[in-house]
Write a protein that holds these residues in place. Structure first.
Motif, PDB file in Angstrom:
ATOM      1  N   GLU A 175       0.839  -1.204   0.000  1.00 40.93           N
ATOM      2  CA  GLU A 175       0.000   0.000   0.000  1.00 40.93           C
ATOM      3  C   GLU A 175       0.871   1.249   0.000  1.00 40.93           C
ATOM      4  O   GLU A 175       0.534   2.254  -0.635  1.00 40.93           O
ATOM      5  N   TRP A 176       1.995   1.199   0.722  1.00 37.75           N
ATOM      6  CA  TRP A 176       2.951   2.310   0.679  1.00 37.75           C
ATOM      7  C   TRP A 176       3.493   2.479  -0.735  1.00 37.75           C
ATOM      8  O   TRP A 176       3.570   3.605  -1.263  1.00 37.75           O
ATOM      9  N   LEU A 177       3.850   1.368  -1.378  1.00 41.07           N
ATOM     10  CA  LEU A 177       4.403   1.416  -2.732  1.00 41.07           C
ATOM     11  C   LEU A 177       3.365   1.932  -3.726  1.00 41.07           C
ATOM     12  O   LEU A 177       3.692   2.707  -4.643  1.00 41.07           O
ATOM     13  N   LYS A 178       2.119   1.535  -3.565  1.00 42.35           N
ATOM     14  CA  LYS A 178       1.054   2.021  -4.443  1.00 42.35           C
ATOM     15  C   LYS A 178       0.916   3.538  -4.334  1.00 42.35           C
ATOM     16  O   LYS A 178       0.720   4.233  -5.346  1.00 42.35           O
ATOM     17  N   LYS A 179       1.026   4.054  -3.120  1.00 42.21           N
ATOM     18  CA  LYS A 179       0.904   5.498  -2.930  1.00 42.21           C
ATOM     19  C   LYS A 179       2.073   6.242  -3.575  1.00 42.21           C
ATOM     20  O   LYS A 179       1.901   7.338  -4.129  1.00 42.21           O
ATOM     21  N   GLN A 180       3.258   5.642  -3.535  1.00 43.09           N
ATOM     22  CA  GLN A 180       4.434   6.283  -4.129  1.00 43.09           C
ATOM     23  C   GLN A 180       4.394   6.274  -5.654  1.00 43.09           C
ATOM     24  O   GLN A 180       4.935   7.175  -6.304  1.00 43.09           O
ATOM     25  N   THR A 181       3.756   5.267  -6.232  1.00 45.21           N
ATOM     26  CA  THR A 181       3.871   5.051  -7.680  1.00 45.21           C
ATOM     27  C   THR A 181       2.584   5.262  -8.460  1.00 45.21           C
ATOM     28  O   THR A 181       2.628   5.420  -9.688  1.00 45.21           O
ATOM     29  N   GLY A 182       1.445   5.227  -7.786  1.00 45.47           N
ATOM     30  CA  GLY A 182       0.176   5.330  -8.503  1.00 45.47           C
ATOM     31  C   GLY A 182      -0.295   4.010  -9.098  1.00 45.47           C
ATOM     32  O   GLY A 182      -1.215   3.987  -9.918  1.00 45.47           O
ATOM     33  N   MET A 183       0.310   2.885  -8.674  1.00 42.55           N
ATOM     34  CA  MET A 183      -0.146   1.577  -9.154  1.00 42.55           C
ATOM     35  C   MET A 183      -1.568   1.299  -8.670  1.00 42.55           C
ATOM     36  O   MET A 183      -1.957   1.737  -7.592  1.00 42.55           O
ATOM     37  N   GLN A 184      -2.323   0.558  -9.466  1.00 40.53           N
ATOM     38  CA  GLN A 184      -3.662   0.117  -9.073  1.00 40.53           C
ATOM     39  C   GLN A 184      -3.685  -1.407  -9.058  1.00 40.53           C
ATOM     40  O   GLN A 184      -3.615  -2.058 -10.100  1.00 40.53           O
ATOM     41  N   THR A 185      -3.748  -1.968  -7.852  1.00 41.23           N
ATOM     42  CA  THR A 185      -3.772  -3.417  -7.680  1.00 41.23           C
ATOM     43  C   THR A 185      -4.435  -3.732  -6.360  1.00 41.23           C
ATOM     44  O   THR A 185      -4.206  -3.047  -5.358  1.00 41.23           O
ATOM     45  N   ASP A 186      -5.301  -4.732  -6.337  1.00 44.85           N
ATOM     46  CA  ASP A 186      -6.060  -5.071  -5.134  1.00 44.85           C
ATOM     47  C   ASP A 186      -5.376  -6.168  -4.323  1.00 44.85           C
ATOM     48  O   ASP A 186      -4.677  -7.028  -4.860  1.00 44.85           O
ATOM     49  N   HIS A 187      -5.647  -6.146  -3.026  1.00 45.19           N
ATOM     50  CA  HIS A 187      -5.061  -7.110  -2.105  1.00 45.19           C
ATOM     51  C   HIS A 187      -5.838  -8.425  -2.101  1.00 45.19           C
ATOM     52  O   HIS A 187      -7.072  -8.434  -2.075  1.00 45.19           O
ATOM     53  N   VAL A 188      -5.094  -9.542  -2.127  1.00 43.17           N
ATOM     54  CA  VAL A 188      -5.681 -10.875  -2.047  1.00 43.17           C
ATOM     55  C   VAL A 188      -5.099 -11.551  -0.805  1.00 43.17           C
ATOM     56  O   VAL A 188      -3.971 -12.052  -0.835  1.00 43.17           O
ATOM     57  N   PRO A 189      -5.842 -11.554   0.322  1.00 42.61           N
ATOM     58  CA  PRO A 189      -5.290 -12.143   1.552  1.00 42.61           C
ATOM     59  C   PRO A 189      -5.397 -13.660   1.562  1.00 42.61           C
ATOM     60  O   PRO A 189      -6.403 -14.223   1.138  1.00 42.61           O
ATOM     61  N   TYR A 190      -4.336 -14.311   2.039  1.00 42.17           N
ATOM     62  CA  TYR A 190      -4.317 -15.770   2.210  1.00 42.17           C
ATOM     63  C   TYR A 190      -4.252 -16.087   3.704  1.00 42.17           C
ATOM     64  O   TYR A 190      -3.998 -15.204   4.531  1.00 42.17           O
ATOM     65  N   ARG A 191      -4.455 -17.353   4.029  1.00 41.34           N
ATOM     66  CA  ARG A 191      -4.353 -17.772   5.422  1.00 41.34           C
ATOM     67  C   ARG A 191      -2.916 -18.067   5.827  1.00 41.34           C
ATOM     68  O   ARG A 191      -2.523 -17.863   6.973  1.00 41.34           O
ATOM     69  N   THR A 192      -2.115 -18.584   4.890  1.00 44.20           N
ATOM     70  CA  THR A 192      -0.723 -18.922   5.191  1.00 44.20           C
ATOM     71  C   THR A 192       0.168 -18.577   4.003  1.00 44.20           C
ATOM     72  O   THR A 192      -0.297 -18.496   2.861  1.00 44.20           O
ATOM     73  N   SER A 193       1.456 -18.409   4.292  1.00 45.78           N
ATOM     74  CA  SER A 193       2.418 -18.151   3.218  1.00 45.78           C
ATOM     75  C   SER A 193       2.545 -19.350   2.289  1.00 45.78           C
ATOM     76  O   SER A 193       2.748 -19.195   1.084  1.00 45.78           O
ATOM     77  N   ASN A 194       2.423 -20.571   2.820  1.00 46.97           N
ATOM     78  CA  ASN A 194       2.574 -21.756   1.981  1.00 46.97           C
ATOM     79  C   ASN A 194       1.457 -21.848   0.940  1.00 46.97           C
ATOM     80  O   ASN A 194       1.705 -22.192  -0.221  1.00 46.97           O
TER      81      ASN A 194
END
Length: 329
Positions: A175-194
């Motif tokens: 989200e910090w990077l999106k604010k710096q660059t103007g990228m548009q991409t949505d978050h996809v949350p997972y339960r685990t890294s694996n």
């Protein structure tokens, strides 16, 4: 290195731990430690945090000549274990081994928290650190952070990015990077890294963030690529992966591990603990183990430096969460 059998930190139930502590004489504070020390880990047994805590506890048991007993109390983004330590007597016999995710990110994203992260605990020593890693699936035509920024901006809202949970450092960093660059991409949350890495390797998702240790087997398989890492240092197992700062997007905050005590603990005890932790951290076998987990040694070597870092990180993550309107009930 061999340790005397009776000094090994082992998991105990609450009743067994109380009996162990009660059986030892309670000496004056200037004789600390006069009985076993409880090291509460705000993560589950078998986790990376737990593994690092046990390595430290084993060595402190030898150094302090008293058992340092690991007590896992996971839950609530670290709130369960942290609350237990906050309420404990500030006598040096109950410590908290925890992470940046629990101490500075959870307070930034949780709507309420039953303690003040700046006042309820005293930072003693940082023990390890490592940045979160930005990954892409092998079929995405990017090999660096600037290339990813250009690619996502040319394809707005077409590619989501995955992290291991809502409110994670991976999400806040993106989200910090999106604010710096103007990228548009949505978050996809997972339960685990694996789970995230499995879907990234198969192309279900194309962009993702994980902790530094999780992606190593997937990277070696060639099914995903690492293109950036947060912090000021490259990861021990990924020396070819440049930091975000090296690629034009300076982001200093990292994932760290450290030891805390309840506020009000005797300063002499805090100093002794800090000195002993810093001493055992220099053991070659401990450094080698951390390297295999893709964590580096801490650059912070005094309680004052650690306290300043905790304060800076809390301020940084809180601002990012507020700007991105990320809040968890």
């Amino acid at each position: 290195m061999a340790f005397p059998r009776q000094w090994f930190a082992v998991p105990l139930g609450a009743a067994a731990l109380a009996a162990l502590c009660a059986s030892a004489p309670v000496g004056a504070q200037d004789a600390w430690p006069a009985r076993p020390i409880q090291m509460v880990v705000a993560s589950s047994a078998g986790s990376g945090t737990d593994a690092l805590a046990r390595l430290l506890a084993q060595r402190l048991s030898v150094s302090l000549k008293q058992p340092v007993v690991v007590d896992n109390r996971p839950g609530g983004s670290g709130v369960v274990g942290t609350s237990f330590v906050v309420k404990a007597p500030p006598d040096g016999y109950t410590l908290l081994y925890t992470t940046a995710s629990n101490m500075v990110i959870a307070p930034a994203v949780l709507k309420t928290i039953p303690y003040d992260p700046k006042k309820s605990l005293v930072p003693i020593a940082e023990t390890a650190e490592g940045g979160v890693v930005l990954l892409v699936s092998n079929d995405l035509p990017v090999h660096s952070l600037p290339e990813l920024v250009r690619f996502v901006k040319a394809n707005p809202d077409k590619y989501g990015y995955a992290t291991w949970s809502t409110g994670s450092s991976g999400q806040l960093t993106m989200e910090w990077l999106k604010k710096q660059t103007g990228m548009q991409t949505d978050h996809v949350p997972y339960r685990t890294s694996n789970q995230l890495l499995t879907d990234l390797a198969s192309g279900v998702v194309k962009i993702g963030w994980t902790d530094p240790g999780a992606p190593i087997p997937f990277l070696r398989s060639g099914k995903i690529r690492a293109i950036a890492i947060t912090g000021n240092a490259r990861a021990p197992q990924l020396p070819e992966v440049k930091t975000m700062g090296e690629q034009g997007y300076k982001f200093d905050a990292v994932g760290w591990f450290g030891v805390f005590a309840p506020a009000g603990t005797n300063p002499a005890i805090l100093k002794r603990l800090g000195d002993e932790i810093n001493k055992v951290q220099k053991a070659p076998d401990l450094a080698a183990t951390m390297k295999t987990m893709n964590f580096g040694p801490p650059p912070v070597t005094t309680p004052e430096q650690f306290r300043e870092m905790v304060g800076r990180d809390l301020q940084l993550w809180s601002k990012i969460a507020a700007d991105a309107r990320i809040q968890i009930d």
